[in-house]
Write a protein that holds these residues in place. Structure first.
Motif, PDB file in Angstrom:
ATOM      1  N   ASP A 172       0.886  -1.178  -0.029  1.00  0.00           N
ATOM      2  CA  ASP A 172      -0.044  -0.140  -0.038  1.00  0.00           C
ATOM      3  C   ASP A 172       0.890   1.191  -0.223  1.00  0.00           C
ATOM      4  N   GLY A 173       2.056   1.122  -0.695  1.00  0.00           N
ATOM      5  CA  GLY A 173       3.103   2.335  -0.862  1.00  0.00           C
ATOM      6  C   GLY A 173       3.853   2.498   0.475  1.00  0.00           C
ATOM      7  N   VAL A 174       3.793   1.727   1.343  1.00  0.00           N
ATOM      8  CA  VAL A 174       4.659   1.774   2.372  1.00  0.00           C
ATOM      9  C   VAL A 174       5.619   0.620   2.479  1.00  0.00           C
ATOM     10  N   VAL A 175       6.739   1.131   2.493  1.00  0.00           N
ATOM     11  CA  VAL A 175       7.979   0.115   2.158  1.00  0.00           C
ATOM     12  C   VAL A 175       9.001   0.435   3.072  1.00  0.00           C
ATOM     13  N   VAL A 193      13.826   3.281   5.281  1.00  0.00           N
ATOM     14  CA  VAL A 193      12.878   3.511   4.420  1.00  0.00           C
ATOM     15  C   VAL A 193      13.557   3.678   3.039  1.00  0.00           C
ATOM     16  N   PRO A 194      13.466   2.713   1.996  1.00  0.00           N
ATOM     17  CA  PRO A 194      14.126   2.702   0.759  1.00  0.00           C
ATOM     18  C   PRO A 194      13.892   4.140  -0.177  1.00  0.00           C
ATOM     19  N   GLN A 195      14.552   4.722  -0.660  1.00  0.00           N
ATOM     20  CA  GLN A 195      14.337   6.056  -1.189  1.00  0.00           C
ATOM     21  C   GLN A 195      14.303   5.926  -2.758  1.00  0.00           C
ATOM     22  N   SER A 237      23.630   1.343  -6.373  1.00  0.00           N
ATOM     23  CA  SER A 237      25.196   0.610  -6.276  1.00  0.00           C
ATOM     24  C   SER A 237      25.197   0.132  -4.797  1.00  0.00           C
ATOM     25  N   ASN A 238      23.980   0.444  -4.202  1.00  0.00           N
ATOM     26  CA  ASN A 238      24.233  -0.251  -2.733  1.00  0.00           C
ATOM     27  C   ASN A 238      22.648  -0.719  -2.464  1.00  0.00           C
ATOM     28  N   PRO A 239      22.797  -2.044  -1.859  1.00  0.00           N
ATOM     29  CA  PRO A 239      21.510  -2.889  -1.453  1.00  0.00           C
ATOM     30  C   PRO A 239      20.654  -2.191  -0.546  1.00  0.00           C
ATOM     31  N   LEU A 240      21.060  -1.045  -0.185  1.00  0.00           N
ATOM     32  CA  LEU A 240      20.075  -0.264   0.716  1.00  0.00           C
ATOM     33  C   LEU A 240      19.592   1.023   0.216  1.00  0.00           C
ATOM     34  N   GLY A 241      20.246   1.104  -1.170  1.00  0.00           N
ATOM     35  CA  GLY A 241      19.706   2.417  -1.969  1.00  0.00           C
ATOM     36  C   GLY A 241      20.654   3.625  -1.552  1.00  0.00           C
ATOM     37  N   PRO A 242      20.329   4.828  -2.128  1.00  0.00           N
ATOM     38  CA  PRO A 242      19.299   5.303  -2.614  1.00  0.00           C
ATOM     39  C   PRO A 242      18.902   4.695  -3.777  1.00  0.00           C
ATOM     40  N   TRP A 243      17.805   4.661  -4.439  1.00  0.00           N
ATOM     41  CA  TRP A 243      17.484   3.693  -5.805  1.00  0.00           C
ATOM     42  C   TRP A 243      17.062   4.765  -7.025  1.00  0.00           C
TER      43      TRP A 243
END
Length: 524
Positions: A172-175, A193-195, A237-243
């Motif tokens: 629902d848009g929450v990640v 929170v992933p960005q 370039s990082n598994p936790l982002g930023p994406w």
């Protein structure tokens, strides 16, 4: 060669050499509805952990998780339910929602969820038994930093090259995302929170290729609705982002949800996802299928081409082209046969004790990608599921879906034989064990009266030869127990001759009166 052709013959079967590739069939199984796939490669085998949709028109009713597997990407085994909702105390009833399994140091960690809580079950074998590791959720809305309400669903796990494990989830848009400790059952540090995930809805998945991390997920559509949804993706370039958002990799998968996993197997990348095409658009009757995933030169993803044919086989065919099989019911030990050795259309099919007759022998011929015709040796007619009722008969081949059968392994030497038209399973009436018990197509129930063994009948072939000229006068026409045979008239094949190749397909005699064909020759 001419001396070999003068052997006393009773049968000459036309064999046309081909190099046709064998492909899979989408969806992968048809006897049950499967959803929320999570692929995994282990010991040179492709596994898919999946929920089972049982709700029909009553919404999402999912009582446990199944495992499918294949070594060749075409022939699949349903290992059955490896974990039931009822065996995990904190799971909500009938909510075996999206899950993900991963192996670490010889143990298998199965991240499961219901509508708002995520936990982990552990096993020493990929097929279980799985046991709840904590006796409670790993993540709920009471976990600091987790999603609010019931948004803690759809866990996805990724282990990087350095051994660090990560968990991703949300809806629902929450990640959310977090590191996992090496024991795989505790979070390591704060939830973040992933960005950069544009239009995120749910169904997280992370994979890595050539130093690039890919975060794929179900995305809200252009109207802002949650479904039908695409699968979009972002890279980092990082598994936790930023994406960095890159767009859509898979379009709508029907009228409802979209959920996928991406994995490499034997040098090819595969996109595993569910659709509701098989059910005709019922959102809670989904089916898992597989297609190829391809990359552009810059590392971005090409859009997946959804197909009904699936992917190419990377193994040997399941059945031999030049063999017949006895098909034995697991519960009774009796064989599938045409009643009274009939050669007529509409003759019923029954079970009977093994008597060596050809009406109990069947050729299993792949006529579509991963789908088979089953042809009786005695009559040359095809196993047919009557559409108007549950009867199974033999009938002349006409190519309808009711003459096509999906064959899925049970994992114990037996198979489900599933009709492509009715999506019902070849079944012995009321699990009877007596001779002449009728055969029917019936909804799947997992009982042994729906399990069949294929026993190869020994071939008596002595070799193959290639026709050098159109002179057939050397053949001795003969008929034995109704087997297809070749008759000649002044060295020519009669127009009335009935000719089958080694796949069991009928040929017009006028089409094969030329050199260059190969023949299988059998002794009388």
């Amino acid at each position: 060669m001419m001396q070999l052709m003068k052997i006393n013959l009773f049968l000459v079967i036309l064999f046309i050499v081909s190099s046709m590739r064998i492909w899979a069939d989408n969806p992968l199984v048809r006897h049950i509805f499967t959803a929320d796939p999570a692929p995994m490669v282990y010991n040179d085998t492709f596994y898919i952990f999946t929920g089972r949709d049982e709700g029909k028109n009553n919404g999402w009713i999912m009582n446990g998780w199944h495992v499918l597997s294949s070594a060749d990407m075409v022939n699949w085994t349903d290992h059955g339910m490896v974990l039931a909702v009822k065996d995990v105390t904190w799971l909500n009833k009938s909510q075996a929602w999206a899950a993900h399994c991963i192996e670490r140091n010889g143990k298998f960690y199965f991240y499961i969820c219901d509508s708002g809580e995520i936990g982990v079950a552990v096993a020493d074998n990929i097929l279980g038994p799985y046991k709840d590791a904590l006796g409670k959720p790993l993540i709920s809305n009471a976990t600091p930093g987790a999603c609010p309400g019931d948004d803690n669903i759809d866990p996805a796990v990724f282990i990087d090259d350095d051994g660090q494990a990560y968990l991703y989830w949300g809806t629902d848009g929450v990640v959310r995302q977090a590191k996992l400790k090496s024991n795989m059952i505790e979070l390591d540090g704060a939830i973040t929170v992933p960005q950069g995930l544009n239009r995120f809805f749910e169904a997280s998945w992370v994979h890595k290729r050539n130093g690039i991390y890919y975060y794929s997920y179900a995305a809200k559509n252009s109207t802002g609705a949650s479904w039908p949804s695409n699968i979009d993706y972002a890279i980092s370039s990082n598994p936790l982002g930023p994406w960095t958002y890159k767009g859509t990799v898979n379009d709508f998968a029907g009228t409802g949800t979209n959920h996928s996993g991406i994995i490499k197997f034997k040098d090819k990348w595969y996109f595993v996802y569910h659709t509701d095409y098989l059910s005709g658009g019922t959102p809670w009757q989904r089916s898992v299928q597989v297609d190829y995933l391809n990359y552009n030169a810059d590392g971005t993803l090409k859009k997946v081409v959804q197909t009904t044919t699936g992917v190419e086989s990377i193994g040997e065919p399941l059945f031999s082209k030049d063999a017949f099989y006895k098909i034995k019911a697991r519960h009774s030990g009796k064989l599938l046969e045409v009643a009274n050795a009939s050669k007529e259309n509409n003759a019923v099919v029954q079970q009977y004790s093994d008597n060596g007759e050809f009406c109990q022998h069947w050729k299993v011929v792949e006529i579509e990608n991963g789908v088979y015709e089953i042809i009786n040796r005695n009559s040359g007619l095809v196993l047919d599921a009557v559409r108007e009722n549950e009867k199974v008969i033999q009938y002349s081949r006409w190519g309808g879906a009711n003459q096509k059968w999906k064959i899925t392994s049970v994992g114990n030497g037996a198979y489900y034989i599933v009709n492509k038209s009715s999506m019902e399973v070849l079944d012995v009436y009321y699990a009877e064990t007596t001779d002449r018990a009728k055969i029917q197509h019936w909804p799947f129930n997992g009982e042994t009266c729906q399990m069949w063994e294929f026993i190869k009948v020994d071939s008596v072939a002595v070799g193959t030869v290639t026709l050098q000229k159109k002179d057939f006068s050397i053949y001795t026409p003969e008929k034995y127990k109704g087997i297809v045979y070749m008759t000649t008239d002044n060295g020519q094949i009669l127009s009335s001759s009935k000719i089958l190749d080694l796949t069991g397909r009928m040929y017009d005699p006028s089409k094969i009166q030329k050199p260059g064909f190969r023949y299988l020759i059998q002794k009388k």
